[in-house]
Motif scaffolding. Structure first.
Motif, short mmCIF file in Angstrom:
data_model
loop_
_atom_site.label_atom_id
_atom_site.label_comp_id
_atom_site.label_asym_id
_atom_site.label_seq_id
_atom_site.Cartn_x
_atom_site.Cartn_y
_atom_site.Cartn_z
N ILE A 100 33.59 43.08 38.15
CA ILE A 100 33.63 44.31 38.95
C ILE A 100 33.65 45.52 38.03
CG2 ILE A 100 34.83 45.56 40.77
CD1 ILE A 100 33.40 42.90 41.57
N THR A 113 33.41 33.76 40.46
CA THR A 113 33.73 34.29 39.12
C THR A 113 34.56 33.30 38.31
OG1 THR A 113 35.68 35.43 40.01
CG2 THR A 113 33.63 36.69 39.85
N THR A 132 36.66 38.02 37.88
CA THR A 132 36.56 39.08 38.87
C THR A 132 36.80 40.44 38.22
OG1 THR A 132 37.38 37.56 40.57
CG2 THR A 132 37.37 39.89 41.12
N GLY A 186 35.36 42.63 44.54
CA GLY A 186 35.62 41.23 44.28
C GLY A 186 36.99 40.81 44.76
N LEU A 234 32.03 39.24 45.20
CA LEU A 234 32.25 38.07 44.34
C LEU A 234 33.63 37.48 44.61
CD1 LEU A 234 30.78 39.32 40.95
CD2 LEU A 234 29.99 37.31 42.23
#
Length: 531
Positions: free
Chosen positions: A205, A160, A201, A213, A115
């Motif tokens: 995560i 994100t 993020t 991320g 991400l």
């Protein structure tokens, strides 16, 4: 791009707005995602082993993360950590599976879903900095770091949420809120803040919405959300990771960096992110300073013989945090490190000048980024006007004081700017962190990363009590936070700060500390704290 928080000013530069109020539903665990591989707490090594053995495919892994995003981020606890998923993610995963079947492997990240923070250009998705004003900003090219991720075989899973404009719009704002994405929530306790500006993020995560991320930082925006979401986060030396294609705040301090649930995951992602970019002026100095493998030195015994300095000037704001630092010191000593007290005589003296530098650099950098972009305001001045015209959606809780201050600044040839820029780098670097490291013959300086997460508050903004990462941010040197425990169920981290390009050494020491303490616990998605 980041949380700006100097010890001198405790500046809270975030961005807020108003999604629906958090639910009062109680849940100690997220709802189950659709059938498929169990990706909760899955690390890079386990995902790679599954794909190497044929028990797992990148398509199955990607599909499982997308289902988990639907179940946890958009329903269930409703974290609002992922602002947009990549419509081509499954196609990318299938293509990487086909390459694997044909015997072509791009590296350890081959097929691993990643991400990206929504201030990084990635083709096929908007890059908005969380602002509705940039909701139609469709990049024509990938950022340099995204191109490197794709070349390394990573699947770009999505973008994100973040503190709008990376916490550089208002002086009174709520981290993790953006007009485009709403309020990101902390998965450990849902009414607590995820910090910022890499809030999405951090939350994503922590909640296993991807394997790893990417965040960005100017001053604390990787370290703070990593610490309060129970993650490992690395802010690299400025220039080690290219800033090309990232919506900027500061050419002096901006950097992207990896965020993950383990030091090994962060090191694996760092191998893909780090690289020399001729288009980034800070990248030239990094030439010759990048190791072939950031994970090569990860060893549970890496703390033996190391000399660390504890920065007690960054303590004293919370008894639970102080107690955790003392316990961490004992763990470091038990692992073979020598720990001594250290002082930074210039600590915090750069605060007022740092803000001035960022105001100048934000105006210059943002105008350069927006110039020629289609369908969005073309300058900071035009963006200010857009926000005023759309205030009900863009500014429901706070204004754009920092935008206005930045717009009033001149160019980067201003004597005020040049003098302040040189002064803060000297105070934080040569006369600050580096002087302390060299004077005490230290391998790193340690400090509490930041305070435990505070209740999200759109009226008054963030409630910081202290942090220890600001010196490395202003000096442009690396810092690493590693989970060190909890205060009333809220994660906290210990930050390691080192010399320029000492990321491999920090990762090695952080890994040894992680293995010695095993402090990280998965999130419980509690609705609130109770006595």
């Amino acid at each position: 791009m980041r949380r700006l928080l100097s010890l001198a000013l405790l500046l809270t530069l975030a961005a807020c707005g108003s999604p629906p109020a958090p639910s009062s539903e109680s849940t100690d665990a997220p709802p189950a995602a659709a059938a498929g591989p169990d990706v909760e707490e899955m690390d890079v090594a386990r995902a790679k082993a599954g794909m190497d053995s044929g028990e797992l495919t990148s398509e199955a892994l990607t599909r499982a993360y997308l289902a988990r995003i639907d179940a946890i981020d958009r329903a269930g606890p409703t974290l609002r950590a992922v602002i947009e998923t990549n419509p081509a993610a499954l196609d990318e995963a299938r293509a990487l599976d086909a390459e694997r079947a044909a015997g072509k492997l791009r590296g350890p990240l081959h097929g691993i879903p990643v991400l990206l923070k929504d201030n990084i250009d990635a083709v096929g998705m908007a890059n908005s900095a969380g602002s509705l004003a940039l909701a139609n900003n469709q990049p024509a090219e990938d950022a340099f770091l995204v191109a490197r991720l794709r070349a390394a075989g990573a699947v770009i899973l999505g973008k994100t949420n973040l503190s709008e404009w990376a916490n550089f719009r208002s002086t009174r704002s709520s981290s993790g809120w953006s007009s485009r994405g709403g309020q990101t929530r902390n998965p450990y306790v849902l009414d607590r803040n995820p910090c910022g500006s890499s809030a999405g993020t951090g939350s994503a995560i922590a909640a296993s919405l991807a394997t790893v991320g990417v965040g960005t930082e100017t001053d604390g925006s990787i370290i703070c959300p990593s610490a309060v979401n129970g993650l490992v986060g690395l802010k690299p030396t400025v220039g080690v990771v290219s800033r090309d294609g990232i919506i900027p705040i500061s050419i002096s301090q901006d950097t992207a960096g990896p965020m993950g649930r383990t030091v090994a995951d962060v090191a694996a992602l760092m191998n893909a992110l780090a690289g020399i970019d001729e288009a980034d002026p800070a990248s030239h100095a990094a030439a010759g300073n990048l190791p072939p493998d950031y994970a090569a030195g990860l060893d549970a015994g890496a703390l033996a013989g190391k000399r660390l300095g504890v920065l007690r000037q960054a303590m004293g704001y919370h008894p639970g945090v102080d107690a955790n630092v003392e316990a961490s010191i004992e763990a470091l000593r038990a692992a073979g490190a020598e720990v001594v007290d250290v002082r930074i005589d210039t600590l915090g003296q750069w605060g007022a000048d740092e803000l001035q530098v960022l105001l100048y650099e934000f105006k210059d950098g943002l105008n350069a980024y927006l110039a020629g972009r289609e369908g969005v305001p073309g300058s900071l001045e035009a963006l200010i006007a857009w926000n005023e015209a759309n205030a009900a959606e863009a500014m429901p809780w706070f204004g754009q004081e920092l935008f206005l201050q930045a717009q009033a600044k001149g160019g980067l040839d201003s004597p005020e700017y040049l003098q302040a820029r040189d002064r803060i780098r000297r105070l934080a670097g040569e006369d600050g962190l580096l002087k302390a490291l060299d004077g005490e013959r230290l391998d790193a300086i340690i400090a509490p990363a930041t305070s435990p997460a505070w209740p999200t508050d759109w009226i008054n903004g963030d409630h910081f009590t202290g942090a220890g990462y600001g010196t490395a941010a202003v000096a442009g040197t690396p810092s690493l936070t590693v989970p060190s425990g909890e205060v009333q169920g809220l994660p906290i981290g210990l930050v390691f700060m080192g010399r320029p390009y000492s990321e491999p050494e920090l990762l090695a020491m952080g890994h040894a500390f992680e293995q010695a303490t095993k402090a990280r616990k998965p999130p419980r998605y509690l609705p609130t704290l109770a006595p």
